[in-house]
Write a protein that holds these residues in place. Structure first.
Motif, PDB file in Angstrom:
ATOM      1  N   ASN A   1      32.489  36.583  46.646  1.00  0.00           N
ATOM      2  CA  ASN A   1      31.412  37.364  46.053  1.00  0.00           C
ATOM      3  C   ASN A   1      30.545  38.115  47.064  1.00  0.00           C
ATOM      4  N   ASN A   2      30.228  39.323  46.711  1.00  0.00           N
ATOM      5  CA  ASN A   2      29.157  40.071  47.347  1.00  0.00           C
ATOM      6  C   ASN A   2      28.001  39.993  46.355  1.00  0.00           C
ATOM      7  N   PRO A   3      26.893  39.387  46.669  1.00  0.00           N
ATOM      8  CA  PRO A   3      26.308  39.119  47.978  1.00  0.00           C
ATOM      9  C   PRO A   3      26.317  37.654  48.459  1.00  0.00           C
TER      10      PRO A   3
ATOM     11  N   VAL B   1      41.285  55.172  44.595  1.00  0.00           N
ATOM     12  CA  VAL B   1      40.397  55.579  45.683  1.00  0.00           C
ATOM     13  C   VAL B   1      39.430  54.406  45.935  1.00  0.00           C
ATOM     14  N   GLY B   2      39.942  53.388  46.597  1.00  0.00           N
ATOM     15  CA  GLY B   2      39.165  52.174  46.862  1.00  0.00           C
ATOM     16  C   GLY B   2      38.927  51.373  45.595  1.00  0.00           C
ATOM     17  N   ALA B   3      38.168  50.273  45.756  1.00  0.00           N
ATOM     18  CA  ALA B   3      37.824  49.447  44.589  1.00  0.00           C
ATOM     19  C   ALA B   3      36.881  50.216  43.671  1.00  0.00           C
ATOM     20  N   ALA B   4      36.008  51.016  44.264  1.00  0.00           N
ATOM     21  CA  ALA B   4      35.040  51.785  43.469  1.00  0.00           C
ATOM     22  C   ALA B   4      35.781  52.758  42.551  1.00  0.00           C
ATOM     23  N   GLY B   5      36.789  53.446  43.111  1.00  0.00           N
ATOM     24  CA  GLY B   5      37.581  54.361  42.296  1.00  0.00           C
ATOM     25  C   GLY B   5      38.320  53.591  41.204  1.00  0.00           C
TER      26      GLY B   5
ATOM     27  N   VAL C   1      34.312  40.036  37.305  1.00  0.00           N
ATOM     28  CA  VAL C   1      34.032  38.958  38.266  1.00  0.00           C
ATOM     29  C   VAL C   1      34.402  39.444  39.661  1.00  0.00           C
ATOM     30  N   ASN C   2      33.692  38.912  40.627  1.00  0.00           N
ATOM     31  CA  ASN C   2      33.895  39.331  42.018  1.00  0.00           C
ATOM     32  C   ASN C   2      33.867  38.082  42.890  1.00  0.00           C
ATOM     33  N   THR C   3      35.069  37.680  43.303  1.00  0.00           N
ATOM     34  CA  THR C   3      35.192  36.476  44.105  1.00  0.00           C
ATOM     35  C   THR C   3      36.290  36.682  45.135  1.00  0.00           C
TER      36      THR C   3
ATOM     37  N   TYR D   1      25.295  40.280  41.430  1.00  0.00           N
ATOM     38  CA  TYR D   1      26.497  41.118  41.424  1.00  0.00           C
ATOM     39  C   TYR D   1      26.241  42.406  42.193  1.00  0.00           C
ATOM     40  N   PHE D   2      27.344  43.047  42.582  1.00  0.00           N
ATOM     41  CA  PHE D   2      27.337  44.335  43.285  1.00  0.00           C
ATOM     42  C   PHE D   2      26.647  45.352  42.369  1.00  0.00           C
ATOM     43  N   GLY D   3      25.514  45.886  42.824  1.00  0.00           N
ATOM     44  CA  GLY D   3      24.645  46.683  41.949  1.00  0.00           C
ATOM     45  C   GLY D   3      25.323  47.902  41.350  1.00  0.00           C
TER      46      GLY D   3
ATOM     47  N   GLU E   1      38.559  55.419  54.349  1.00  0.00           N
ATOM     48  CA  GLU E   1      39.834  56.046  53.980  1.00  0.00           C
ATOM     49  C   GLU E   1      40.066  56.031  52.479  1.00  0.00           C
ATOM     50  N   ARG E   2      39.309  55.194  51.766  1.00  0.00           N
ATOM     51  CA  ARG E   2      39.300  55.167  50.303  1.00  0.00           C
ATOM     52  C   ARG E   2      40.675  54.868  49.703  1.00  0.00           C
ATOM     53  N   ILE E   3      41.131  53.630  49.892  1.00  0.00           N
ATOM     54  CA  ILE E   3      42.423  53.266  49.326  1.00  0.00           C
ATOM     55  C   ILE E   3      42.410  51.845  48.759  1.00  0.00           C
TER      56      ILE E   3
ATOM     57  N   TYR F   1      41.810  45.948  43.582  1.00  0.00           N
ATOM     58  CA  TYR F   1      41.895  45.543  44.979  1.00  0.00           C
ATOM     59  C   TYR F   1      41.537  46.738  45.865  1.00  0.00           C
ATOM     60  N   SER F   2      41.178  46.419  47.109  1.00  0.00           N
ATOM     61  CA  SER F   2      40.827  47.480  48.050  1.00  0.00           C
ATOM     62  C   SER F   2      41.225  47.062  49.453  1.00  0.00           C
ATOM     63  N   TYR F   3      41.581  48.043  50.273  1.00  0.00           N
ATOM     64  CA  TYR F   3      41.882  47.777  51.683  1.00  0.00           C
ATOM     65  C   TYR F   3      40.674  48.049  52.576  1.00  0.00           C
ATOM     66  N   SER F   4      39.522  48.369  51.949  1.00  0.00           N
ATOM     67  CA  SER F   4      38.326  48.719  52.730  1.00  0.00           C
ATOM     68  C   SER F   4      37.937  47.622  53.703  1.00  0.00           C
ATOM     69  N   LYS F   5      38.005  46.381  53.247  1.00  0.00           N
ATOM     70  CA  LYS F   5      37.557  45.266  54.090  1.00  0.00           C
ATOM     71  C   LYS F   5      38.757  44.549  54.708  1.00  0.00           C
ATOM     72  N   SER F   6      39.861  44.408  53.946  1.00  0.00           N
ATOM     73  CA  SER F   6      40.987  43.617  54.455  1.00  0.00           C
ATOM     74  C   SER F   6      41.660  44.314  55.637  1.00  0.00           C
TER      75      SER F   6
ATOM     76  N   SER G   1      38.917  41.722  37.629  1.00  0.00           N
ATOM     77  CA  SER G   1      38.681  40.973  38.859  1.00  0.00           C
ATOM     78  C   SER G   1      38.535  41.971  40.008  1.00  0.00           C
ATOM     79  N   ASP G   2      37.305  42.124  40.471  1.00  0.00           N
ATOM     80  CA  ASP G   2      37.014  43.072  41.556  1.00  0.00           C
ATOM     81  C   ASP G   2      37.119  42.289  42.860  1.00  0.00           C
ATOM     82  N   GLU G   3      38.210  42.539  43.610  1.00  0.00           N
ATOM     83  CA  GLU G   3      38.437  41.630  44.734  1.00  0.00           C
ATOM     84  C   GLU G   3      38.705  42.295  46.085  1.00  0.00           C
ATOM     85  N   PRO G   4      37.736  43.074  46.563  1.00  0.00           N
ATOM     86  CA  PRO G   4      37.928  43.657  47.896  1.00  0.00           C
ATOM     87  C   PRO G   4      37.872  42.617  49.019  1.00  0.00           C
ATOM     88  N   TYR G   5      37.352  41.419  48.714  1.00  0.00           N
ATOM     89  CA  TYR G   5      37.192  40.407  49.783  1.00  0.00           C
ATOM     90  C   TYR G   5      38.242  39.307  49.714  1.00  0.00           C
ATOM     91  N   ARG G   6      39.305  39.500  48.905  1.00  0.00           N
ATOM     92  CA  ARG G   6      40.300  38.430  48.709  1.00  0.00           C
ATOM     93  C   ARG G   6      40.794  37.840  50.034  1.00  0.00           C
TER      94      ARG G   6
HETATM   95  C1  LIG Z   1      31.966  43.770  45.298  1.00  0.00           C
HETATM   96  C2  LIG Z   1      32.374  45.136  45.710  1.00  0.00           C
HETATM   97  N1  LIG Z   1      33.113  45.862  44.878  1.00  0.00           N
HETATM   98  C3  LIG Z   1      33.507  47.099  45.203  1.00  0.00           C
HETATM   99  C4  LIG Z   1      33.154  47.670  46.405  1.00  0.00           C
HETATM  100  C5  LIG Z   1      33.617  49.051  46.721  1.00  0.00           C
HETATM  101  O1  LIG Z   1      34.605  48.998  47.707  1.00  0.00           O
HETATM  102  P1  LIG Z   1      35.555  50.193  48.080  1.00  0.00           P
HETATM  103  O2  LIG Z   1      35.192  50.640  49.454  1.00  0.00           O
HETATM  104  O3  LIG Z   1      36.921  49.635  48.051  1.00  0.00           O
HETATM  105  O4  LIG Z   1      35.375  51.273  47.072  1.00  0.00           O
HETATM  106  C6  LIG Z   1      32.380  46.952  47.306  1.00  0.00           C
HETATM  107  C7  LIG Z   1      31.950  47.538  48.585  1.00  0.00           C
HETATM  108  O5  LIG Z   1      31.217  47.009  49.354  1.00  0.00           O
HETATM  109  C8  LIG Z   1      31.973  45.647  46.949  1.00  0.00           C
HETATM  110  O6  LIG Z   1      31.232  44.881  47.756  1.00  0.00           O
END
Ligand SMILES: Cc1ncc(COP(=O)(O)O)c(C=O)c1O
Length: 395
Positions: A180-182, A105-109, A176-178, A131-133, A253-255, A242-247, A214-219
């Motif tokens: 990177n957010n923020p 359910v997304g990267a968060a899940g 790691v998140n690259t 890092y993402f809080g 939709e949470r995937i 991985y996440s399709y939220s941004k790509s 490796s948390d990579e929603p922005y790959r």
């Molecule tokens: C670094 C990072 N990880 C995870 C998430 C969560 O993303 P998702 O919508 O795929 O759950 C976000 C969302 O902004 C993010 O910036």
């Protein structure tokens, strides 16, 4: 009465959300076109046309009972997992199979599933500031302890000396998140190689397993041809989220998915744990229609040129005002040095001009602010005169 643990969470609840609500309030007073809301990472680019086409095809092609039912495995549809594994193998020269993929359910899940699978109370999880809080909350969900590496404000690559010193026998995972957010920074291959060597050496020294997550929603969101190394190639105990939220611009939709390669220690056990964690965290399985959609859109991605235009305009515009910021190579965030030590004071000053920006302390990096430029181009252009007025208060 709510749980003690939740009381803290509610009290510290995201400054970003609060800012979003403030944006809505200001929009009602001044009109939406006069509020410049850079607070949320909610994509402003519509999902590719292929997504709509896929939805329509799936509704015609698939048996509706099966399509809307629970999946046989909590890890998701076998054919979808196979398709994702093949696509990764083609792109990155990896050797994954469907069984290595867990739909989430997304990267968060995905992060929650893997932390639930790995973390015992008191285990340490390392994150590199900024890092993402939410990493702190996710770690806390499983009574883990988040250990922070202080930010390297020169180029925002991770501080590896401090990292090496802070790994202990209790370190179970490193996130790691690259890109990177923020910061929008992409960790270089050189950085990744050094990070991997440190982790290998510490695993040997302590006789433990230390998992690299490796948390990579922005790959897919990179500019100027920047390359994002695929981390499973550098360190065996790597798990990718991985996440399709941004790509694909599908955040609601949470995937997404996790990759748990065979090279990970006790890989089969970790995969079984992820399967059970998906179930008992209450996800049960990732949304079925979305699984089918992403499998049909593996070669699609959002319109990067839209974000790139915003990136150039905002970066140049802010620099021309006198602000100091590093040019992002990926994601859709700009990290700007606050002209005063207390960046919250700076955010409050910006609000006077209806500019909504997020304090760096939300990302464990005070003294900086984050601007999410996944907004319309007009928002960027119309905000620049306001930034100029704001700058006059400082320079
Ligand atoms: C670094 C990072 N990880 C995870 C998430 C969560 O993303 P998702 O919508 O795929 O759950 C976000 C969302 O902004 C993010 O910036």
């Amino acid at each position: 009465m709510i749980a003690e643990k939740m009381k803290n969470m509610v009290a510290n609840s995201s400054a970003i959300r609060a800012m979003f609500e403030e944006g809505n309030r200001l929009a009602e007073i001044y009109g939406a076109e006069n509020v410049f809301d850079f607070s949320l990472g909610n994509p402003n680019v519509p999902a590719p046309e292929a997504v709509k086409k896929a939805i329509l095809e799936i509704l015609v092609e698939e048996d509706p009972v099966a399509l809307h039912g629970y999946t046989n495995s909590n890890c998701g549809y076998a054919d979808v997992r196979e398709a994702i594994a093949s696509s990764l193998n083609e792109r990155f020269g990896t050797k994954f199979e469907g069984k290595n993929i867990v739909m989430t359910v997304g990267a968060a899940g995905g992060l929650n599933v893997i932390l639930k699978s790995l973390i015992d109370p008191g285990d340490e999880v390392i994150a590199f500031a900024p890092y993402f809080g939410e990493y702190r909350s996710y770690t806390n969900n499983y009574d883990g302890v988040l250990v922070e590496i202080s930010p390297n404000t020169v180029d925002f690559q991770p501080k590896l000396n401090e990292f090496e010193q802070k790994i202990t026998p209790k370190t179970k995972a490193v996130i790691v998140n690259t890109p990177n957010n923020p910061t929008g920074v992409v960790y270089s291959e050189n950085t990744i190689k050094k990070l991997a060597a440190i982790m290998e050496a510490k695993q040997r020294e302590y006789g433990t397993d230390i998992f690299l997550i490796s948390d990579e929603p922005y790959r897919e969101l990179v500019y100027d041809g920047a390359k994002v190394p695929y981390l499973t190639k550098y360190y065996d105990n790597t798990i990718v989220g991985y996440s399709y939220s941004k790509s694909l611009s599908l955040p609601g939709e949470r995937i997404g998915y996790l990759v748990i390669p065979d090279e990970v220690t006790d890989s089969e056990e970790v995969l079984s744990a992820a399967n059970v964690a998906t179930r008992i965290l209450g996800f049960v399985n990732a949304p079925t229609l979305q699984q089918k959609i992403v499998a049909k859109c593996l070669n699609e991605k959002t319109d990067i040129s839209f974000y790139d235009r915003n990136r150039e305009a905002l970066y140049q515009g802010l620099k021309d005002c006198g602000f100091e910021c590093i040019k992002p190579e990926g994601a859709f965030y700009l990290f700007v040095k606050s002209p005063v030590a207390d960046e919250k004071e700076f955010c409050a000053a910006a609000k006077k001009y209806n500019l909504l920006i997020v304090p760096g302390s939300s990302f464990a990096c005070p003294g900086y602010v984050r601007l999410a430029y996944c907004v319309s181009y007009e928002t960027i252009v119309n905000s620049l005169p306001k930034f100029r007025e704001l700058a006059k208060e400082y320079f």
